[in-house]
Design a protein around this motif. Structure first.
Motif, PDB file in Angstrom:
ATOM      1  N   ALA A  13       0.858  -1.196   0.000  1.00  0.00           N
ATOM      2  CA  ALA A  13       0.000   0.000   0.000  1.00  0.00           C
ATOM      3  C   ALA A  13       0.886   1.236   0.000  1.00  0.00           C
ATOM      4  O   ALA A  13       1.845   1.328   0.740  1.00  0.00           O
ATOM      5  CB  ALA A  13      -0.903  -0.008   1.217  1.00  0.00           C
ATOM      6  N   PHE A  14       0.557   2.163  -0.845  1.00  0.00           N
ATOM      7  CA  PHE A  14       1.268   3.435  -0.895  1.00  0.00           C
ATOM      8  C   PHE A  14       0.320   4.520  -0.410  1.00  0.00           C
ATOM      9  O   PHE A  14      -0.862   4.526  -0.749  1.00  0.00           O
ATOM     10  CB  PHE A  14       1.711   3.751  -2.333  1.00  0.00           C
ATOM     11  CG  PHE A  14       2.789   2.838  -2.824  1.00  0.00           C
ATOM     12  CD1 PHE A  14       4.115   3.087  -2.509  1.00  0.00           C
ATOM     13  CD2 PHE A  14       2.481   1.729  -3.592  1.00  0.00           C
ATOM     14  CE1 PHE A  14       5.103   2.247  -2.951  1.00  0.00           C
ATOM     15  CE2 PHE A  14       3.475   0.881  -4.042  1.00  0.00           C
ATOM     16  CZ  PHE A  14       4.800   1.144  -3.735  1.00  0.00           C
ATOM     17  N   ASN A  15       0.869   5.417   0.376  1.00  0.00           N
ATOM     18  CA  ASN A  15       0.068   6.513   0.888  1.00  0.00           C
ATOM     19  C   ASN A  15       0.783   7.816   0.524  1.00  0.00           C
ATOM     20  O   ASN A  15       1.883   8.065   1.008  1.00  0.00           O
ATOM     21  CB  ASN A  15      -0.052   6.357   2.410  1.00  0.00           C
ATOM     22  CG  ASN A  15      -1.248   7.059   2.978  1.00  0.00           C
ATOM     23  OD1 ASN A  15      -2.033   7.631   2.234  1.00  0.00           O
ATOM     24  ND2 ASN A  15      -1.376   7.012   4.297  1.00  0.00           N
ATOM     25  N   ASP A  16       0.207   8.632  -0.298  1.00  0.00           N
ATOM     26  CA  ASP A  16       0.822   9.901  -0.708  1.00  0.00           C
ATOM     27  C   ASP A  16       0.593  10.931   0.402  1.00  0.00           C
ATOM     28  O   ASP A  16      -0.535  11.308   0.694  1.00  0.00           O
ATOM     29  CB  ASP A  16       0.193  10.379  -2.024  1.00  0.00           C
ATOM     30  CG  ASP A  16       0.888  11.618  -2.571  1.00  0.00           C
ATOM     31  OD1 ASP A  16       1.854  12.087  -1.935  1.00  0.00           O
ATOM     32  OD2 ASP A  16       0.466  12.108  -3.630  1.00  0.00           O
ATOM     33  N   ILE A  17       1.695  11.375   1.026  1.00  0.00           N
ATOM     34  CA  ILE A  17       1.578  12.328   2.128  1.00  0.00           C
ATOM     35  C   ILE A  17       1.978  13.748   1.704  1.00  0.00           C
ATOM     36  O   ILE A  17       2.176  14.610   2.533  1.00  0.00           O
ATOM     37  CB  ILE A  17       2.421  11.875   3.332  1.00  0.00           C
ATOM     38  CG1 ILE A  17       3.910  11.786   2.960  1.00  0.00           C
ATOM     39  CG2 ILE A  17       1.904  10.564   3.898  1.00  0.00           C
ATOM     40  CD1 ILE A  17       4.808  11.650   4.169  1.00  0.00           C
ATOM     41  N   THR A  18       2.041  13.973   0.418  1.00  0.00           N
ATOM     42  CA  THR A  18       2.443  15.280  -0.087  1.00  0.00           C
ATOM     43  C   THR A  18       1.544  16.393   0.451  1.00  0.00           C
ATOM     44  O   THR A  18       2.028  17.412   0.948  1.00  0.00           O
ATOM     45  CB  THR A  18       2.429  15.295  -1.631  1.00  0.00           C
ATOM     46  OG1 THR A  18       3.258  14.233  -2.097  1.00  0.00           O
ATOM     47  CG2 THR A  18       2.928  16.611  -2.168  1.00  0.00           C
ATOM     48  N   GLU A  19       0.243  16.198   0.381  1.00  0.00           N
ATOM     49  CA  GLU A  19      -0.689  17.226   0.859  1.00  0.00           C
ATOM     50  C   GLU A  19      -0.579  17.416   2.369  1.00  0.00           C
ATOM     51  O   GLU A  19      -0.628  18.537   2.869  1.00  0.00           O
ATOM     52  CB  GLU A  19      -2.136  16.878   0.463  1.00  0.00           C
ATOM     53  CG  GLU A  19      -2.416  17.001  -1.016  1.00  0.00           C
ATOM     54  CD  GLU A  19      -2.155  18.409  -1.556  1.00  0.00           C
ATOM     55  OE1 GLU A  19      -2.568  19.390  -0.919  1.00  0.00           O
ATOM     56  OE2 GLU A  19      -1.520  18.510  -2.623  1.00  0.00           O
ATOM     57  N   GLN A  20      -0.426  16.312   3.075  1.00  0.00           N
ATOM     58  CA  GLN A  20      -0.294  16.386   4.524  1.00  0.00           C
ATOM     59  C   GLN A  20       0.978  17.157   4.901  1.00  0.00           C
ATOM     60  O   GLN A  20       0.982  17.971   5.819  1.00  0.00           O
ATOM     61  CB  GLN A  20      -0.259  14.979   5.113  1.00  0.00           C
ATOM     62  CG  GLN A  20      -0.204  14.939   6.625  1.00  0.00           C
ATOM     63  CD  GLN A  20      -0.186  13.503   7.146  1.00  0.00           C
ATOM     64  OE1 GLN A  20      -0.240  12.541   6.390  1.00  0.00           O
ATOM     65  NE2 GLN A  20      -0.103  13.384   8.455  1.00  0.00           N
ATOM     66  N   LYS A  21       2.057  16.911   4.174  1.00  0.00           N
ATOM     67  CA  LYS A  21       3.322  17.593   4.428  1.00  0.00           C
ATOM     68  C   LYS A  21       3.195  19.091   4.151  1.00  0.00           C
ATOM     69  O   LYS A  21       3.676  19.919   4.924  1.00  0.00           O
ATOM     70  CB  LYS A  21       4.400  16.977   3.538  1.00  0.00           C
ATOM     71  CG  LYS A  21       5.778  17.414   3.853  1.00  0.00           C
ATOM     72  CD  LYS A  21       6.503  16.262   4.510  1.00  0.00           C
ATOM     73  CE  LYS A  21       7.969  16.580   4.563  1.00  0.00           C
ATOM     74  NZ  LYS A  21       8.450  16.619   5.920  1.00  0.00           N
ATOM     75  N   LEU A  27       1.224  25.154   8.598  1.00  0.00           N
ATOM     76  CA  LEU A  27       0.970  25.384  10.022  1.00  0.00           C
ATOM     77  C   LEU A  27       2.212  25.888  10.741  1.00  0.00           C
ATOM     78  O   LEU A  27       2.139  26.782  11.588  1.00  0.00           O
ATOM     79  CB  LEU A  27       0.467  24.105  10.694  1.00  0.00           C
ATOM     80  CG  LEU A  27      -0.969  23.697  10.402  1.00  0.00           C
ATOM     81  CD1 LEU A  27      -1.288  22.372  11.102  1.00  0.00           C
ATOM     82  CD2 LEU A  27      -1.950  24.767  10.850  1.00  0.00           C
ATOM     83  N   GLU A  28       3.369  25.322  10.408  1.00  0.00           N
ATOM     84  CA  GLU A  28       4.618  25.765  11.023  1.00  0.00           C
ATOM     85  C   GLU A  28       4.916  27.218  10.665  1.00  0.00           C
ATOM     86  O   GLU A  28       5.338  27.998  11.514  1.00  0.00           O
ATOM     87  CB  GLU A  28       5.771  24.852  10.602  1.00  0.00           C
ATOM     88  CG  GLU A  28       5.701  23.481  11.251  1.00  0.00           C
ATOM     89  CD  GLU A  28       6.712  22.490  10.691  1.00  0.00           C
ATOM     90  OE1 GLU A  28       7.549  22.878   9.852  1.00  0.00           O
ATOM     91  OE2 GLU A  28       6.652  21.316  11.110  1.00  0.00           O
TER      92      GLU A  28
END
Length: 195
Positions: A13-21, A27-28
């Motif tokens: 399973a691949f999970n694209d975390i680009t948007e989350q990053k 936020l930072e």
């Protein structure tokens, strides 16, 4: 070994975390902006009173721990209300910004300048005793008196200087500087007083 009717294999399973990053980076950045806004005066860009209080507390602890000197100078633009009344608040704000630029050019990199309130500013000079604080204040007073501000009249300032004493609190130290500033105003303004 595979049993009959059952296949072998793996599930990947691949999970694209680009948007989350991107969201986390946003936020930072927002937090950095908010921290800066909480610590600085919006007009002059220097520390506000709240941030200065934290810095002063830390410097006082350091001075107490290491037995080092620490001077505080409160300064006030003389008759600032008449500047605002005569030339308007925009010119008054420009005088404040010009004053900060002038002060920043004439203090050491380790000194800390903050807006105390209105036309009052406070300067923390680590490693400086009462006489050293008086000399710094006198240098700054002369620089202000000799500066061509963006209004067609001279601008002067009064200074109150106090030095850290063992057992001082932020309140006792800044109150002594405030009393000295009040004395400078009572004695005719455009002067330095120590207490």
């Amino acid at each position: 070994m595979e049993k009959e009717g059952q296949g072998g294999g793996s599930v990947i399973a691949f999970n694209d975390i680009t948007e989350q990053k991107k969201y986390q980076e946003s936020l930072e950045l927002i937090n950095q902006i908010l921290e800066k806004q909480a610590a600085t005066d919006p007009l002059t860009g220097i520390y506000n009173r709240m941030k200065f209080s934290k810095v002063l507390g830390n410097e006082m602890k350091r001075a107490e721990r290491h037995g080092t000197q620490l001077a505080v100078m409160l300064l006030d633009i003389d008759k600032f209300k008449s500047i605002n009344d005569t030339y308007g608040h925009l010119d008054g704000d420009n005088v404040l910004k010009s004053l900060i630029q002038l002060l920043a050019q004439n203090i050491r990199s380790r000194d800390i300048l903050a807006r105390w309130g209105g036309e009052e500013f406070i300067l923390l000079a680590p490693g400086t005793d009462l006489e050293g604080g008086r000399l710094i204040a006198e240098k700054l007073r002369l620089a202000v008196a000799e500066c061509d501000f963006p209004i067609p009249r001279p601008v002067t300032s009064s200074f109150g200087v106090a030095a850290f004493q063992p057992g001082d609190t932020e309140l006792t130290l800044t109150n002594r500087a405030d009393q000295a500033l009040y004395r400078a105003k009572e004695q005719g303004r455009n002067r330095v007083e120590v207490l």
